[in-house]
Design an enzyme around this catalytic site. Structure first.
Site, PDB file in Angstrom:
ATOM      1  N   ASP A  31     -21.717  -1.907  -6.442  1.00 26.63           N
ATOM      2  CA  ASP A  31     -22.785  -2.385  -7.325  1.00 26.63           C
ATOM      3  C   ASP A  31     -23.390  -3.693  -6.815  1.00 26.63           C
ATOM      4  OD1 ASP A  31     -22.736  -0.382  -9.146  1.00 26.63           O
ATOM      5  OD2 ASP A  31     -21.857  -1.515 -10.770  1.00 26.63           O
ATOM      6  N   GLU A  72     -26.585  -6.456 -13.403  1.00 22.99           N
ATOM      7  CA  GLU A  72     -25.387  -6.397 -14.212  1.00 22.99           C
ATOM      8  C   GLU A  72     -24.287  -7.281 -13.630  1.00 22.99           C
ATOM      9  OE1 GLU A  72     -24.090  -2.386 -14.639  1.00 22.99           O
ATOM     10  OE2 GLU A  72     -22.466  -2.919 -15.994  1.00 22.99           O
ATOM     11  N   ASP A  84     -29.951  -2.119 -12.296  1.00 20.65           N
ATOM     12  CA  ASP A  84     -28.611  -1.571 -12.499  1.00 20.65           C
ATOM     13  C   ASP A  84     -28.340  -0.751 -11.241  1.00 20.65           C
ATOM     14  OD1 ASP A  84     -26.252  -0.412 -13.149  1.00 20.65           O
ATOM     15  OD2 ASP A  84     -26.832   0.137 -15.186  1.00 20.65           O
ATOM     16  N   ILE A 116     -25.804   0.954  -9.919  1.00 14.69           N
ATOM     17  CA  ILE A 116     -25.291   2.321 -10.128  1.00 14.69           C
ATOM     18  C   ILE A 116     -25.040   2.462 -11.625  1.00 14.69           C
ATOM     19  CG2 ILE A 116     -23.431   3.988  -9.671  1.00 14.69           C
ATOM     20  CD1 ILE A 116     -22.965   2.684  -6.990  1.00 14.69           C
ATOM     21  N   ASP A 117     -25.896   3.192 -12.295  1.00  7.40           N
ATOM     22  CA  ASP A 117     -25.667   3.444 -13.714  1.00  7.40           C
ATOM     23  C   ASP A 117     -24.831   4.712 -13.842  1.00  7.40           C
ATOM     24  OD1 ASP A 117     -25.963   2.996 -16.523  1.00  7.40           O
ATOM     25  OD2 ASP A 117     -27.309   4.709 -16.551  1.00  7.40           O
ATOM     26  N   THR A 125     -21.354   4.682 -13.823  1.00  3.86           N
ATOM     27  CA  THR A 125     -20.314   4.541 -12.793  1.00  3.86           C
ATOM     28  C   THR A 125     -19.129   5.481 -13.047  1.00  3.86           C
ATOM     29  OG1 THR A 125     -19.864   2.507 -13.997  1.00  3.86           O
ATOM     30  CG2 THR A 125     -20.584   2.260 -11.745  1.00  3.86           C
ATOM     31  N   ASP A 129     -30.036  -1.411 -18.221  1.00  2.00           N
ATOM     32  CA  ASP A 129     -30.015   0.050 -18.388  1.00  2.00           C
ATOM     33  C   ASP A 129     -31.398   0.585 -18.758  1.00  2.00           C
ATOM     34  OD1 ASP A 129     -27.181   0.572 -18.126  1.00  2.00           O
ATOM     35  OD2 ASP A 129     -26.891  -0.312 -20.104  1.00  2.00           O
TER      36      ASP A 129
HETATM   37  C1  2IP Z   1     -23.211   2.589 -18.844  1.00  2.00           C
HETATM   38  C2  2IP Z   1     -23.456   4.063 -18.606  1.00  2.00           C
HETATM   39  C3  2IP Z   1     -22.843   4.822 -19.736  1.00  2.00           C
HETATM   40  C4  2IP Z   1     -23.555   4.484 -21.039  1.00  2.00           C
HETATM   41  C5  2IP Z   1     -23.501   2.987 -21.257  1.00  2.00           C
HETATM   42  C6  2IP Z   1     -24.008   2.193 -20.066  1.00  2.00           C
HETATM   43  O1  2IP Z   1     -23.570   1.849 -17.713  1.00  2.00           O
HETATM   44  O2  2IP Z   1     -24.805   4.381 -18.500  1.00  2.00           O
HETATM   45  O3  2IP Z   1     -22.927   6.171 -19.450  1.00  2.00           O
HETATM   46  O4  2IP Z   1     -22.910   5.133 -22.087  1.00  2.00           O
HETATM   47  O5  2IP Z   1     -24.273   2.672 -22.375  1.00  2.00           O
HETATM   48  O6  2IP Z   1     -23.909   0.827 -20.302  1.00  2.00           O
HETATM   49  P1  2IP Z   1     -23.406   6.587 -22.606  1.00  2.00           P
HETATM   50  O7  2IP Z   1     -23.333   7.507 -21.452  1.00  2.00           O
HETATM   51  O8  2IP Z   1     -22.408   6.890 -23.691  1.00  2.00           O
HETATM   52  O9  2IP Z   1     -24.788   6.376 -23.097  1.00  2.00           O
HETATM   53  P2  2IP Z   1     -22.579   1.614 -16.421  1.00  2.00           P
HETATM   54  O10 2IP Z   1     -22.099   2.922 -15.964  1.00  2.00           O
HETATM   55  O11 2IP Z   1     -23.497   0.930 -15.433  1.00  2.00           O
HETATM   56  O12 2IP Z   1     -21.488   0.721 -16.924  1.00  2.00           O
HETATM   57 CA    CA Z   2     -25.503   0.753 -16.697  1.00  2.00          CA
END
Ligand code: 2IP
Ligand code: CA
Length: 354
Positions: free
Chosen positions: A54, A79, A154, A156-157, A159, A274
């Protein structure tokens, strides 16, 4: 402005390639899956390694933006903090150096001397990956004042899905989980108003199989996290076909792509990084991302006027007032509703009011 967008597009390809190469190269991948190991050191190392991927993407973006527009480099927020502590407790500031070799030496310190892994990462970070958008697209890029822009990234969203590495399952057009839910998110906003002005989303593992889709019913699709309460799901499922999907960025991407009419998130579990990129894209499409707790106060109204909708948009320039803890200063604490066509909001508000 067009140059900046071209740079961000090429960069997002590079970020996608970093994400892919970590999964592809056995030397790097083994670091990622060590999470399954029992020892604390292993767990710690994997945590560090994920964070490194990241941070590396984030700092590579700062490096490229700074090279192009030096004044904008200070307004790239993400992040992760670039300060990185390795398993020996050493603090290292991760940055992209002038040469590939210098970057490899720095990364090797972070990776406890694993120079092979450090070399592979440094090669990808320094490789020239460029992507040229079609001229018709470039022509459409408006000329915004670059001096007043800020960037949220972000790297890698989703993760969790990235580490699991499953091919995923889909319902209609939308993946519920799996690698296709992983995204690289780069959002541009105006530093004065805090409003989004553009965004780039890269899906490094977009394996979507168009042939296998089938619409489920005639209702519009509403996408939400599986962590939302059942009661909320039932409320919305009366008027929408509610589909669960993982990844905040991915859920908003499917709204921008028109696979879902809207995305609702009520838990405050997402952050500005995000939502910034998809918000910029939705804004350009005539849609937006409004704060759920605020728009739900308008549940009795048939139509919410344009000015009110503008007021209710998430803003990206200021942290939250008095957050419960510092780590929540950039959380989207009131939840959100993302939409491409404002027309869908009346149905959403009807569900909220019921
Ligand atoms: C996370 C990721 C999760 C999401 C959460 C984000 O970011 O996108 O999937 O939860 O809100 O903060 P959900 O999938 O339940 O919406 P990261 O992977 O960068 O921590
Ligand atoms: Ca994220």
């Amino acid at each position: 402005m067009a140059e900046l967008i071209k740079t961000l597009l090429s960069f997002s390809e590079r970020a996608g390639e970093i994400a892919r190469s970590i999964r592809r190269e056995p030397k790097l991948f083994s670091l990622l899956v060590e999470e399954k190991g029992e020892s604390e050191k292993n767990q710690r190392f994997t945590h560090d390694f994920k964070t490194l991927a990241d941070v590396l993407i984030q700092e590579a973006l700062r490096h490229h933006v700074k090279q192009m527009i030096p004044s904008l480099g200070d307004y790239v927020q993400g992040e992760e903090s670039a300060e990185f502590t390795n398993t020996l407790g050493e603090k290292i500031i991760v940055q992209i150096c002038d040469t590939q070799q210098e970057t490899a030496v720095l990364l090797s310190k972070v990776l406890d001397g694993n120079s092979e892994a450090a070399d592979i990462l440094a090669t990808v970070v320094h490789s020239d990956i460029s992507w040229t958008p079609e001229p018709e697209l470039v022509e459409k890029i408006p000329d915004l004042p670059i001096e007043s822009l800020g960037i949220w990234i972000d790297p890698i969203d989703s993760t969790g899905e990235y580490v699991k590495g499953e091919s995923g399952t889909n319902r209609g057009d939308i993946y519920n989980h799996g690698l296709p839910c992983v995204t690289v998110l780069i959002g541009l906003y105006d530093r004065m108003s805090g409003l989004p002005v553009g965004g780039v989303i890269n899906q490094p593992f977009a394996l979507f199989d168009k042939e296998s889709q089938s619409p489920e019913d005639g209702r519009a699709v509403l996408v939400m996290s599986s962590s939302e309460d059942l009661e909320l799901y039932q409320k919305f499922n009366k008027n929408f076909n509610v589909v669960h999907a993982t990844g905040a960025g991915y859920k908003l991407l499917v709204v921008a792509l028109g696979y879902a009419a809207a995305c609702v998130s009520t838990k405050g579990s997402t952050f500005r990084w995000d939502t910034a990129a998809p918000h910029g894209i939705l804004e350009a499409q005539g849609g937006g991302v409004v704060i759920y707790n605020k728009i739900s106060h308008h549940a009795k109204e048939v139509d919410v006027d344009k000015n009110t909708l503008r007021e209710l948009q998430i803003r990206y320039h200021k942290p939250n007032d008095s957050p419960a803890q510092l780590s929540l200063q950039w959380s989207n604490e009131g939840g959100f509703v993302a939409y491409r066509d404002p027309g869908v909001l009346s149905t959403i508000l009807q569900c909220v009011a019921d």
